[in-house]
Design an enzyme around this catalytic site. Structure first.
Site, PDB file in Angstrom:
ATOM      1  CG  ASP A 170      -2.034  -0.998   1.130  1.00 12.42           C
ATOM      2  OD1 ASP A 170      -2.388  -1.387   0.005  1.00 12.42           O
ATOM      3  OD2 ASP A 170      -2.550  -1.406   2.186  1.00 12.42           O
TER       4      ASP A 170
ATOM      5  CE1 TYR B 254       4.402  -7.191   3.738  1.00 16.37           C
ATOM      6  CE2 TYR B 254       3.859  -9.523   3.953  1.00 16.37           C
ATOM      7  CZ  TYR B 254       3.820  -8.343   3.238  1.00 16.37           C
ATOM      8  OH  TYR B 254       3.205  -8.307   2.006  1.00 16.37           O
TER       9      TYR B 254
END
Length: 247
Positions: free
Chosen positions: A53, A111
């Site tokens: 994003d 992540y």
């Protein structure tokens, strides 16, 4: 045609995410524009391991693409880097089999999420960390994260913008550590796949557990209720990094 696998890093601050969007600066758009310049106008489509994003960073995003001609991998690395803006770096280029796909060949992803502590926001790292000014018991978070390991239905941790119906994912590792030098706590999540905003929602929930607002085993309850409204918060995009993709 030669098929390439390319690993890159980028600062997501000034991108409207990874995926191409009309009239927006995106990572995919910059990459495709550079490759099309290299081919003197022949369009090159790039596939990414996943979409990040706006504001999300990458330490090890992976892309794949077909390129007309046969440029050695090291030359591809240098040529692409010569056309990159300052907020993208090409780390590695490899020539791979034609059936390799950056997204569909991936076996897992890792992540990292950075949370700055302290009452005030540091103006110099605000674009690269989340911020949590309240008290935290990191040991409570360590206990809570153990409940994430395994295969679970992550419906409560998926933002409504996603289109994937199956919300079952497997988490292999979920850890948190303190960095006394930077006064941050750093989360890492390694799993076979992640839903839209899943890591950011997990971090927001973990911080509430660390603050005592939630029970230390609240992840178990949230798996059972399968209700996004029960998890509520989403940590800021600025602290999230796609660290590595596994094949």
């Amino acid at each position: 045609m030669t098929h390439y696998k390319v690993t890159l890093a980028y600062d997501g601050t000034n991108f409207a995410g990874y995926q191409v969007q009309p009239k927006q600066r995106t990572v995919q758009g910059v990459l495709q524009k550079a490759l099309t310049k290299m081919t003197k106008g022949q369009p090159v489509h790039v596939d990414g391991s996943g979409r990040t994003d706006s504001g999300v960073h990458a330490l090890g995003q992976v892309i794949s693409f077909d390129y007309p001609g046969n440029i050695p991998a090291e030359s591809m690395l240098k040529a692409m880097n010569s056309l990159m803006p300052l907020d993208i770096e090409i780390l590695k280029a490899e020539i791979v089999d034609a059936d390799f796909h950056a997204r569909y060949s991936a076996k897992g992803k890792r992540y990292l999420y950075r949370v700055a502590r302290g009452y005030y926001t540091n103006p110099f790292n605000r674009l690269y960390t989340g911020h949590y000014p309240y008290k935290l018991d990191v040991q409570r978070i360590e206990v809570a994260l153990k409940d994430l390991v395994g295969t679970h239905d992550f419906t409560s941790f998926a933002a409504s913008g996603g289109v994937i119906v199956d919300k079952v994912r497997t988490i292999y590792e979920a850890t948190v550590r303190e960095d006394s030098v930077t006064n941050e706590i750093i989360f890492e999540f390694y799993g076979n796949g992640f839903l839209y905003n899943m890591v950011r929602i997990l971090v927001a929930t973990a911080l509430e557990i660390g603050n005592g607002r939630r029970d230390v085993h609240d992840f178990q309850r949230l798996f059972a209720v399968k209700d996004r409204q029960q998890a509520r918060g989403t940590a800021p995009a600025s602290g999230l990094y796609l660290k590595e993709v596994y094949y």
